[in-house]
Design a protein around this motif. Structure first.
Motif, PDB file in Angstrom:
ATOM      1  N   SER A  14       0.829  -1.210   0.000  1.00 18.17           N
ATOM      2  CA  SER A  14       0.000   0.000   0.000  1.00 18.17           C
ATOM      3  C   SER A  14       0.863   1.261   0.000  1.00 18.17           C
ATOM      4  O   SER A  14       0.515   2.257  -0.639  1.00 18.17           O
ATOM      5  CB  SER A  14      -0.967   0.008   1.175  1.00 18.17           C
ATOM      6  N   LYS A  17       1.961   1.827  -3.505  1.00 21.69           N
ATOM      7  CA  LYS A  17       0.901   2.444  -4.304  1.00 21.69           C
ATOM      8  C   LYS A  17       0.820   3.946  -4.037  1.00 21.69           C
ATOM      9  O   LYS A  17       0.613   4.738  -4.963  1.00 21.69           O
ATOM     10  CB  LYS A  17      -0.441   1.787  -4.001  1.00 21.69           C
ATOM     11  N   ILE A  38      -6.327   3.514  -3.579  1.00 20.45           N
ATOM     12  CA  ILE A  38      -5.114   3.032  -2.909  1.00 20.45           C
ATOM     13  C   ILE A  38      -5.498   2.127  -1.745  1.00 20.45           C
ATOM     14  O   ILE A  38      -4.979   1.033  -1.602  1.00 20.45           O
ATOM     15  CB  ILE A  38      -4.256   4.216  -2.408  1.00 20.45           C
TER      16      ILE A  38
END
Length: 65
Positions: A14, A17, A38
């Protein structure tokens, strides 16, 4: 002879991202990152961003106004 100890920090998927989105758009707010998909939860997203902000050499900065 003194040797340097290397401590590597890893980023989560994450966080990766978030960094990719910031590389593309440069400035993003938390709601904009949520709209990009996201993460689904703003609390979790803010936690991931704060981890990136408080490293020894931060990968993400913030602006308060």
């Amino acid at each position: 002879m003194k040797t340097k100890r290397l401590f590597f920090q890893t980023i989560t998927p994450s966080q990766e991202k978030v960094l990719i989105a910031l590389a593309k758009f440069k400035f993003l707010t938390t709601p904009q990152l949520l709209n990009l998909g996201i993460m689904a939860n703003s609390d979790n997203l803010n936690k991931q961003i704060s981890e990136l902000r408080f490293w020894r050499n931060p990968l993400v900065a913030s602006v308060k106004f």
